[in-house]
Write a protein that holds these residues in place. Structure first.
Motif, PDB file in Angstrom:
ATOM      1  N   ASP A 147     -25.838  35.500  25.762  1.00 54.65           N
ATOM      2  CA  ASP A 147     -24.584  34.772  25.585  1.00 54.65           C
ATOM      3  C   ASP A 147     -24.363  33.931  26.845  1.00 54.65           C
ATOM      4  OD1 ASP A 147     -21.997  34.546  23.927  1.00 54.65           O
ATOM      5  OD2 ASP A 147     -21.232  34.991  25.939  1.00 54.65           O
ATOM      6  N   TRP A 148     -23.528  32.888  26.733  1.00 55.68           N
ATOM      7  CA  TRP A 148     -23.311  32.033  27.903  1.00 55.68           C
ATOM      8  C   TRP A 148     -22.628  32.765  29.061  1.00 55.68           C
ATOM      9  CZ3 TRP A 148     -19.939  29.188  24.004  1.00 55.68           C
ATOM     10  CH2 TRP A 148     -18.605  29.603  24.068  1.00 55.68           C
ATOM     11  N   THR A 149     -22.045  33.940  28.779  1.00 56.18           N
ATOM     12  CA  THR A 149     -21.413  34.714  29.852  1.00 56.18           C
ATOM     13  C   THR A 149     -22.440  35.456  30.712  1.00 56.18           C
ATOM     14  OG1 THR A 149     -21.124  36.563  28.314  1.00 56.18           O
ATOM     15  CG2 THR A 149     -19.282  35.006  28.564  1.00 56.18           C
ATOM     16  N   ASP A 150     -23.689  35.534  30.243  1.00 59.18           N
ATOM     17  CA  ASP A 150     -24.747  36.182  31.021  1.00 59.18           C
ATOM     18  C   ASP A 150     -25.227  35.230  32.117  1.00 59.18           C
ATOM     19  OD1 ASP A 150     -24.804  38.516  29.379  1.00 59.18           O
ATOM     20  OD2 ASP A 150     -25.918  37.363  27.870  1.00 59.18           O
ATOM     21  N   LYS A 151     -25.286  35.722  33.340  1.00 57.22           N
ATOM     22  CA  LYS A 151     -25.632  34.840  34.457  1.00 57.22           C
ATOM     23  C   LYS A 151     -27.054  34.293  34.339  1.00 57.22           C
ATOM     24  CE  LYS A 151     -27.088  38.584  37.579  1.00 57.22           C
ATOM     25  NZ  LYS A 151     -26.867  39.206  38.902  1.00 57.22           N
ATOM     26  N   GLN A 152     -27.947  35.026  33.672  1.00 54.40           N
ATOM     27  CA  GLN A 152     -29.324  34.553  33.517  1.00 54.40           C
ATOM     28  C   GLN A 152     -29.422  33.313  32.621  1.00 54.40           C
ATOM     29  OE1 GLN A 152     -28.320  37.680  33.392  1.00 54.40           O
ATOM     30  NE2 GLN A 152     -29.867  39.135  34.126  1.00 54.40           N
TER      31      GLN A 152
END
Length: 442
Positions: A304-309
């Motif tokens: 998801d876009w909330t994942d820093k990767q």
């Protein structure tokens, strides 16, 4: 809208292999249609050709929606084939308008204007998808996205008739775009064959082949790495990246204080450097995972876009589309520098899209049989790099201006009787009516 759906990865579905098969059929038919689409445009005119060309897009989107609801695979493949033929008509008409209507000094910015409008559609379409998907954590795209896109696509069948025909257009310097009568099918076939005897068209083959080759790989990793709403965000950002890329190439080819050939050569150098920088980073990223990976950078996919990767790969995909726009802009500018003749440019546009689609057939076919991601990325990069020396060779043959050899006609010459004009068979109007329409258009 079609590009926005493509930017979602696998047409917004989770079946990447089926999407690859449908796209292979689509581009295979596009390849066949592309060779004759320019000649069809020259016979029917751009408005009718463009209107016919838009019909396949809504059908294809409907087939994607049908697959989401009912799992109907054959309809998606059939619709892909129909879209391939219709899209070849659309893009031949578009290419003719974009390359032949503007003055020579504006041809790079003409591409920029088109590409920004084109990608604005991608941007708005992706924004619609992102708005609908914003709170969704589903792996695929919702029905609301398909409904919204379908409504927008259907309007294009009618709105394409707002485009002016060539004989109704006068450029800003008073020259007429086209006063010739449309060729007969036999004459058009002869001119079509003559195009393949031009060494410059042969030299540009690798560039045309490479210009859509990378879409299969980029769509596949988008679908593999991200969930539905993040894919919508990626589609939106890639549309923005394409706009930036088109502005870069349009500015270089039209604004720099050099001669036309030198501006084009500088543009070629800039695009080459961008290609090497972005694809070099992309290949490095690709060495970190394979098709079989269930985790990338220590985190389970899809992200998801909330994942820093996710931040780095999103920026990479955005950069890919900057390169895409500059590369295709350079291809169009090179073609439009060879002539101002709308008939010739329509044939070139059809040829370009046909060869481009042949590359896409191979690319999506490779992805459908699950070729290694790294291999796909390297081949995409290599094809682009090989095309640059040949493009430079063609650009060295470009004249400072084509006006000296093609002798453009001005409105004043026709109205004074200095130039005799044949009736325009497409619209069955006489020369005086054609000129009056041109003058009123100005």
């Amino acid at each position: 809208m079609y590009s926005a759906i493509g930017g979602l990865g696998a047409g917004g579905t989770q079946d990447v292999q089926l999407s690859d098969i449908a796209n292979s059929v689509l581009y295979g038919c596009f390849f066949l249609g592309g060779f004759v689409a320019g000649s069809i445009n020259n016979i029917l005119g751009p408005r009718l050709t463009m209107s016919l060309g838009t019909t396949g897009y809504s059908l294809y989107l409907g087939s994607l929606w049908c697959f989401q609801l009912n799992g109907t695979r054959w309809f998606l493949i059939l619709a892909g084939g129909i879209l391939g033929f219709s899209a070849s008509l659309f893009w031949a008409a578009q290419g003719s308008v974009m390359m032949s209507y503007p003055m020579e000094k504006d041809k790079g910015r003409s591409f920029t204007a088109f590409w920004v409008i084109f990608q604005m559609g991608t941007f708005i379409g992706a924004a619609i998808a992102l708005g609908i998907q914003f709170n969704s954590t589903l792996p695929s795209v919702s029905n609301g996205v398909y409904i919204a896109f379908m409504i927008i696509m259907l309007t294009s069948i009618v709105s394409s008739w707002l485009v002016l025909s060539p004989e109704a257009v006068v450029r800003g310097d008073g020259t007429l775009v086209e006063l010739e009568a449309s060729l007969t099918p036999k004459e058009e076939l002869h001119q079509f064959i003559q195009m393949f005897k031009d060494w410059r068209m042969v030299a540009l083959f690798p560039m045309f082949f490479a210009s859509n080759y990378f879409y299969a790989y980029q769509g596949a990793i988008t679908a593999a790495l991200f969930n539905g709403r993040t894919r919508a965000l990626v589609s939106l950002l890639t549309g923005l990246g394409s706009m930036i890329g088109s502005i870069i190439i349009g500015t270089i080819t039209d604004v720099l204080p050099f001669g036309r050939r030198n501006r084009a050569l500088v543009g070629c150098a800039v695009v080459f450097l961008l290609t090497c920088a972005v694809y070099g980073g992309g290949v490095y990223f690709q060495t970190q995972f394979t098709r079989e990976s269930v985790e990338v950078a220590g985190l389970k996919i899809p992200w998801d876009w909330t994942d820093k990767q996710a931040a780095g790969p999103i920026v990479l995909l955005w950069s890919y589309y900057i390169v895409d726009a500059t590369f295709q802009g350079l291809a169009y500018y090179t073609m439009s520098s060879l002539t101002n003749d709308s008939f010739k440019l329509a044939r070139m546009a059809g040829y370009y899209k046909g060869i481009q689609s042949a590359g896409a057939v191979v690319s999506f076919g490779m992805d459908a049989v699950k070729t290694a991601y790294l291999g796909e990325a390297l081949i995409s990069w290599l094809l682009m790099v090989v095309s640059f020396p040949l493009c430079i060779l063609v650009l060295y043959s470009v004249r400072p201006t084509n006006y000296e050899v093609e002798h453009p006609v001005h409105v004043e010459e026709v109205k004074s009787g200095a130039v005799t004009v044949e009736p325009v068979t497409e619209t069955h109007i006489n020369a005086d009516t054609a000129v009056d329409r041109k003058v009123s258009a100005v």
